[in-house]
Design a protein around this motif. Structure first.
Motif, PDB file in Angstrom:
ATOM      1  N   TRP A  29      39.502  28.320  51.846  1.00 28.42           N
ATOM      2  CA  TRP A  29      39.480  28.891  50.492  1.00 28.42           C
ATOM      3  C   TRP A  29      38.302  28.326  49.692  1.00 28.42           C
ATOM      4  O   TRP A  29      37.529  29.044  49.093  1.00 28.42           O
ATOM      5  N   ARG A  30      38.166  27.001  49.717  1.00 32.08           N
ATOM      6  CA  ARG A  30      37.146  26.269  48.938  1.00 32.08           C
ATOM      7  C   ARG A  30      37.149  26.765  47.491  1.00 32.08           C
ATOM      8  O   ARG A  30      38.212  26.822  46.885  1.00 32.08           O
ATOM      9  N   ASP A  31      35.968  27.134  46.921  1.00 35.78           N
ATOM     10  CA  ASP A  31      36.018  27.657  45.541  1.00 35.78           C
ATOM     11  C   ASP A  31      35.786  29.172  45.526  1.00 35.78           C
ATOM     12  O   ASP A  31      35.359  29.740  44.532  1.00 35.78           O
ATOM     13  N   ARG A  32      36.090  29.791  46.671  1.00 34.75           N
ATOM     14  CA  ARG A  32      35.969  31.258  46.734  1.00 34.75           C
ATOM     15  C   ARG A  32      37.148  31.910  46.006  1.00 34.75           C
ATOM     16  O   ARG A  32      38.097  31.228  45.604  1.00 34.75           O
ATOM     17  N   VAL A  33      37.074  33.238  45.853  1.00 37.59           N
ATOM     18  CA  VAL A  33      38.129  33.954  45.122  1.00 37.59           C
ATOM     19  C   VAL A  33      39.099  34.613  46.106  1.00 37.59           C
ATOM     20  O   VAL A  33      38.704  35.456  46.909  1.00 37.59           O
ATOM     21  N   ALA A  34      40.362  34.209  46.010  1.00 38.23           N
ATOM     22  CA  ALA A  34      41.426  34.885  46.767  1.00 38.23           C
ATOM     23  C   ALA A  34      41.920  36.031  45.880  1.00 38.23           C
ATOM     24  O   ALA A  34      42.431  35.783  44.789  1.00 38.23           O
ATOM     25  N   VAL A  35      41.717  37.256  46.338  1.00 39.04           N
ATOM     26  CA  VAL A  35      42.222  38.405  45.568  1.00 39.04           C
ATOM     27  C   VAL A  35      43.646  38.675  46.065  1.00 39.04           C
ATOM     28  O   VAL A  35      43.846  39.164  47.170  1.00 39.04           O
ATOM     29  N   LEU A  62      39.294  39.988  38.214  1.00 37.36           N
ATOM     30  CA  LEU A  62      38.676  40.515  39.441  1.00 37.36           C
ATOM     31  C   LEU A  62      37.159  40.652  39.302  1.00 37.36           C
ATOM     32  O   LEU A  62      36.423  40.434  40.256  1.00 37.36           O
ATOM     33  N   ALA A  63      36.705  40.984  38.101  1.00 39.71           N
ATOM     34  CA  ALA A  63      35.264  41.186  37.886  1.00 39.71           C
ATOM     35  C   ALA A  63      34.456  39.904  38.129  1.00 39.71           C
ATOM     36  O   ALA A  63      33.237  39.958  38.294  1.00 39.71           O
ATOM     37  N   HIS A  64      35.131  38.737  38.189  1.00 41.20           N
ATOM     38  CA  HIS A  64      34.419  37.460  38.406  1.00 41.20           C
ATOM     39  C   HIS A  64      34.247  37.123  39.883  1.00 41.20           C
ATOM     40  O   HIS A  64      33.814  36.031  40.227  1.00 41.20           O
ATOM     41  N   VAL A  65      34.577  38.079  40.728  1.00 45.40           N
ATOM     42  CA  VAL A  65      34.645  37.785  42.162  1.00 45.40           C
ATOM     43  C   VAL A  65      33.309  37.279  42.741  1.00 45.40           C
ATOM     44  O   VAL A  65      33.296  36.463  43.659  1.00 45.40           O
ATOM     45  N   ALA A  66      32.202  37.731  42.168  1.00 46.85           N
ATOM     46  CA  ALA A  66      30.897  37.305  42.703  1.00 46.85           C
ATOM     47  C   ALA A  66      30.256  36.192  41.869  1.00 46.85           C
ATOM     48  O   ALA A  66      29.131  35.777  42.143  1.00 46.85           O
ATOM     49  N   SER A  67      30.967  35.692  40.856  1.00 49.96           N
ATOM     50  CA  SER A  67      30.400  34.618  40.022  1.00 49.96           C
ATOM     51  C   SER A  67      30.431  33.294  40.779  1.00 49.96           C
ATOM     52  O   SER A  67      31.291  33.095  41.634  1.00 49.96           O
ATOM     53  N   PRO A  68      29.514  32.382  40.435  1.00 53.87           N
ATOM     54  CA  PRO A  68      29.511  31.096  41.132  1.00 53.87           C
ATOM     55  C   PRO A  68      30.793  30.300  40.848  1.00 53.87           C
ATOM     56  O   PRO A  68      31.323  30.363  39.740  1.00 53.87           O
ATOM     57  N   GLY A  69      31.272  29.560  41.840  1.00 54.25           N
ATOM     58  CA  GLY A  69      32.485  28.773  41.683  1.00 54.25           C
ATOM     59  C   GLY A  69      32.205  27.432  41.038  1.00 54.25           C
ATOM     60  O   GLY A  69      31.054  27.017  40.878  1.00 54.25           O
ATOM     61  N   SER A  70      33.307  26.727  40.653  1.00 54.84           N
ATOM     62  CA  SER A  70      33.148  25.437  39.986  1.00 54.84           C
ATOM     63  C   SER A  70      33.694  24.305  40.844  1.00 54.84           C
ATOM     64  O   SER A  70      33.854  23.185  40.380  1.00 54.84           O
ATOM     65  N   PRO A 100      45.285  40.611  34.864  1.00 57.48           N
ATOM     66  CA  PRO A 100      45.328  41.192  36.205  1.00 57.48           C
ATOM     67  C   PRO A 100      44.608  42.532  36.251  1.00 57.48           C
ATOM     68  O   PRO A 100      44.326  43.129  35.204  1.00 57.48           O
ATOM     69  N   THR A 101      44.331  42.996  37.442  1.00 64.62           N
ATOM     70  CA  THR A 101      43.859  44.368  37.633  1.00 64.62           C
ATOM     71  C   THR A 101      44.990  45.168  38.269  1.00 64.62           C
ATOM     72  O   THR A 101      45.537  44.759  39.292  1.00 64.62           O
ATOM     73  N   ILE A 102      45.343  46.285  37.629  1.00 63.80           N
ATOM     74  CA  ILE A 102      46.352  47.177  38.212  1.00 63.80           C
ATOM     75  C   ILE A 102      45.652  48.463  38.635  1.00 63.80           C
ATOM     76  O   ILE A 102      44.983  49.119  37.828  1.00 63.80           O
ATOM     77  N   PHE A 103      45.761  48.784  39.928  1.00 64.44           N
ATOM     78  CA  PHE A 103      45.120  49.978  40.473  1.00 64.44           C
ATOM     79  C   PHE A 103      46.089  51.156  40.375  1.00 64.44           C
ATOM     80  O   PHE A 103      47.174  51.119  40.961  1.00 64.44           O
ATOM     81  N   PHE A 169      45.710  43.619  27.665  1.00 63.03           N
ATOM     82  CA  PHE A 169      45.929  42.454  28.523  1.00 63.03           C
ATOM     83  C   PHE A 169      45.702  42.743  30.006  1.00 63.03           C
ATOM     84  O   PHE A 169      45.784  41.834  30.831  1.00 63.03           O
ATOM     85  N   VAL A 170      45.489  43.991  30.340  1.00 59.18           N
ATOM     86  CA  VAL A 170      45.418  44.394  31.755  1.00 59.18           C
ATOM     87  C   VAL A 170      44.172  45.239  31.988  1.00 59.18           C
ATOM     88  O   VAL A 170      43.795  46.060  31.151  1.00 59.18           O
ATOM     89  N   ASP A 171      43.546  45.015  33.144  1.00 61.83           N
ATOM     90  CA  ASP A 171      42.396  45.811  33.557  1.00 61.83           C
ATOM     91  C   ASP A 171      42.927  46.917  34.480  1.00 61.83           C
ATOM     92  O   ASP A 171      43.452  46.621  35.555  1.00 61.83           O
ATOM     93  N   PHE A 172      42.846  48.173  34.043  1.00 63.94           N
ATOM     94  CA  PHE A 172      43.345  49.283  34.860  1.00 63.94           C
ATOM     95  C   PHE A 172      42.188  49.906  35.644  1.00 63.94           C
ATOM     96  O   PHE A 172      41.151  50.249  35.060  1.00 63.94           O
ATOM     97  N   GLN A 173      42.380  50.063  36.950  1.00 61.00           N
ATOM     98  CA  GLN A 173      41.325  50.627  37.802  1.00 61.00           C
ATOM     99  C   GLN A 173      41.928  51.671  38.752  1.00 61.00           C
ATOM    100  O   GLN A 173      43.085  52.026  38.605  1.00 61.00           O
TER     101      GLN A 173
END
Ligand SMILES: [Zn+2]
Length: 293
Positions: A29-35, A62-70, A100-103, A169-173
């Motif tokens: 996992w390290r500092d990667r994003v688990a979706v 979810l939009a932060h998926v490609a941002s650098p980790g800390s 959250p993102t709700i599809f 409060f929710v990102d709808f996609q």
């Protein structure tokens, strides 16, 4: 014969007792994003999952998926299908300050129509059998049991009022119009399900719809091409794995979580091992379909 529940318990206890969950966080996992992928969890279950998750992990949109980790593991919460029950989760999202993102399926939310697999006829016909049919065959088969995808009656998706209340409060996609298995659709059906869903949701929500999730995790290069052509910026699969800036944005990986997972099982599922074992047991490829057998 050991039951499935007992096997799950043994596997979960083994993973946590030998601290495989902690090791996998450091090594995989390290500092990667688990979706994380949910469907229709109960508020109490999601509440204790998020409490546990936040003890060692940053929960990010979810939009932060490609941002650098800390340096800390990161997770994004996604829910597929826009089930009516998702409305009950709003207090949990607010409590944990999680966006959250709700599809959504654009023809199943905001109107009294049904997700096809929730129709009693789908169970009688066999849901997994229906998934293997061509789209036209599946719809014809369901029609014999009285299901027609545009017929109004009992609704199983979020209502327009619920979506409106959740929007701050929710990102709808997007998750297609009617949730067919895209790889069983012809070119025209596939393209329409992907592109028209985007425009329908955009007019419903009044905001741009930038992300897509492949129904049931089924996709090939054709589906990826249609998603790109429709103007989406990313797409989430059901393929097992974690994401970072090097990930293909149209093939984002996922950790599928059971909606009713106990804390032990949730910790085990976060390692990816249960899904990995299912892949191995069924000797299947690791991408392009859902790991539910
Ligand atoms: Zn779905």
């Amino acid at each position: 014969m050991i039951s499935k529940t007992a096997l799950k318990k043994i596997l979960a206890r083994g993973i946590t007792s030998f601290r495989v969950d902690v090791a996998s966080r450091k090594l995989l996992w390290r500092d990667r994003v688990a979706v994380l992928l949910y469907h229709d969890p109960k508020p109490d279950t999601l509440d204790y999952h998020l409490t546990y998750l936040k003890s060692f992990c940053d929960v990010v949109p979810l939009a932060h998926v490609a941002s650098p980790g800390s340096g800390r593991p990161r997770a994004a919460i996604t829910l597929d299908d826009g089930a009516a029950g998702n409305a009950d989760l709003l207090p949990v999202f607010i409590k944990h300050n999680v966006r959250p993102t709700i599809f959504l399926c654009s023809q199943i939310v905001g109107r009294p129509t049904m997700h096809w697999w929730l129709h009693p006829g789908a169970k009688q016909a066999g849901i997994e059998r229906l998934k293997r049919m061509s789209n036209a065959e599946r719809l014809a088969e369901l029609g014999k049991y009285g299901y027609h995808q545009t017929h109004e009656g009992d609704g199983t998706g979020l209502t327009a009022g619920q979506i409106e209340a959740m929007r701050p409060f929710v990102d709808f996609q997007a998750h297609t119009r009617f949730h067919p298995i895209l790889t069983r659709c012809n070119d025209r059906e596939c393209e329409q399900e992907i592109s028209v869903c985007k425009s329908e949701l955009e007019s419903m929500l009044g905001t741009e719809c930038e992300h897509f999730a492949y129904p049931n995790g089924n996709y090939t290069d054709r589906e990826v091409g249609f998603v790109k052509a429709a103007g989406y910026k990313s797409a989430r699969t059901c393929d097992l794995g974690w994401n970072d800036s090097r990930s293909d944005p149209y093939r984002l990986k996922t950790i599928v979580i059971d909606d009713d997972a106990t804390l032990w099982w949730f910790a085990a599922q976060l390692t990816g091992i249960p899904v990995f074992l299912r892949y191995v047991r069924h000797a299947r490829n690791f991408s392009g379909y859902s790991p539910q057998f």
